[in-house]
Design an enzyme around this catalytic site. Structure first.
Site, PDB file in Angstrom:
ATOM      1  CG  HIS A 270      -1.573   1.313   1.480  1.00 20.25           C
ATOM      2  ND1 HIS A 270      -2.680   1.688   0.743  1.00 20.25           N
ATOM      3  CD2 HIS A 270      -1.322   2.342   2.331  1.00 20.25           C
ATOM      4  CE1 HIS A 270      -3.069   2.889   1.136  1.00 20.25           C
ATOM      5  NE2 HIS A 270      -2.274   3.302   2.095  1.00 20.25           N
TER       6      HIS A 270
ATOM      7  CB  CYS B 153      -3.247   2.766  -2.588  1.00 17.86           C
ATOM      8  SG  CYS B 153      -2.373   1.186  -2.421  1.00 17.86           S
TER       9      CYS B 153
END
Length: 124
Positions: free
Chosen positions: A30, A107
């Protein structure tokens, strides 16, 4: 444009224990971009998403879970916090939560797009 510069950082997090995956050249990560003391990232909606709901969210820096892997300085910019919010407002239309896709629009893609909007580049 502000006369004072501020650093922009890319924070990368391990989403799983990547030790075994890294041995074969793979990992699940992420990322978020920090500027002016806030970190911005992108995610999808849980359940049916309102098509107008943004997937962009803010959080205190370095607080995504499960744990921070590395912070990468992307460079300095001379944008005020207000100008950054204006950029993010524009990105909200381009990054609705309903457009999230684990492989093709996540992301990490948002972090790259936000950095480009700030005139910076995310290293490969």
């Amino acid at each position: 444009v502000s006369t004072q510069s501020t650093w922009v950082l890319l924070h990368v997090y391990d989403l799983v224990d990547n030790q075994k995956l890294n041995k074969v050249g793979f990992g699940i990560y992420h990322s978020g971009v920090e500027i002016h003391g806030r970190e911005y990232a992108f995610g999808g909606a849980m359940g049916p998403a309102n098509p107008d709901m943004t997937g962009i969210f803010a959080m205190p820096p370095k607080t995504a879970t499960p744990h921070l892997r590395v912070s990468v300085p992307l460079g300095e910019v001379r944008y005020t916090a207000q100008q950054v919010q204006w950029f993010l407002k524009g990105l909200e239309r381009e990054w609705p939560a309903s457009s999230y896709n684990l492989l093709t629009r996540n992301c990490n893609h948002f972090s790259e797009a936000f950095a480009r909007r700030l005139g910076l580049r995310v290293p490969a």
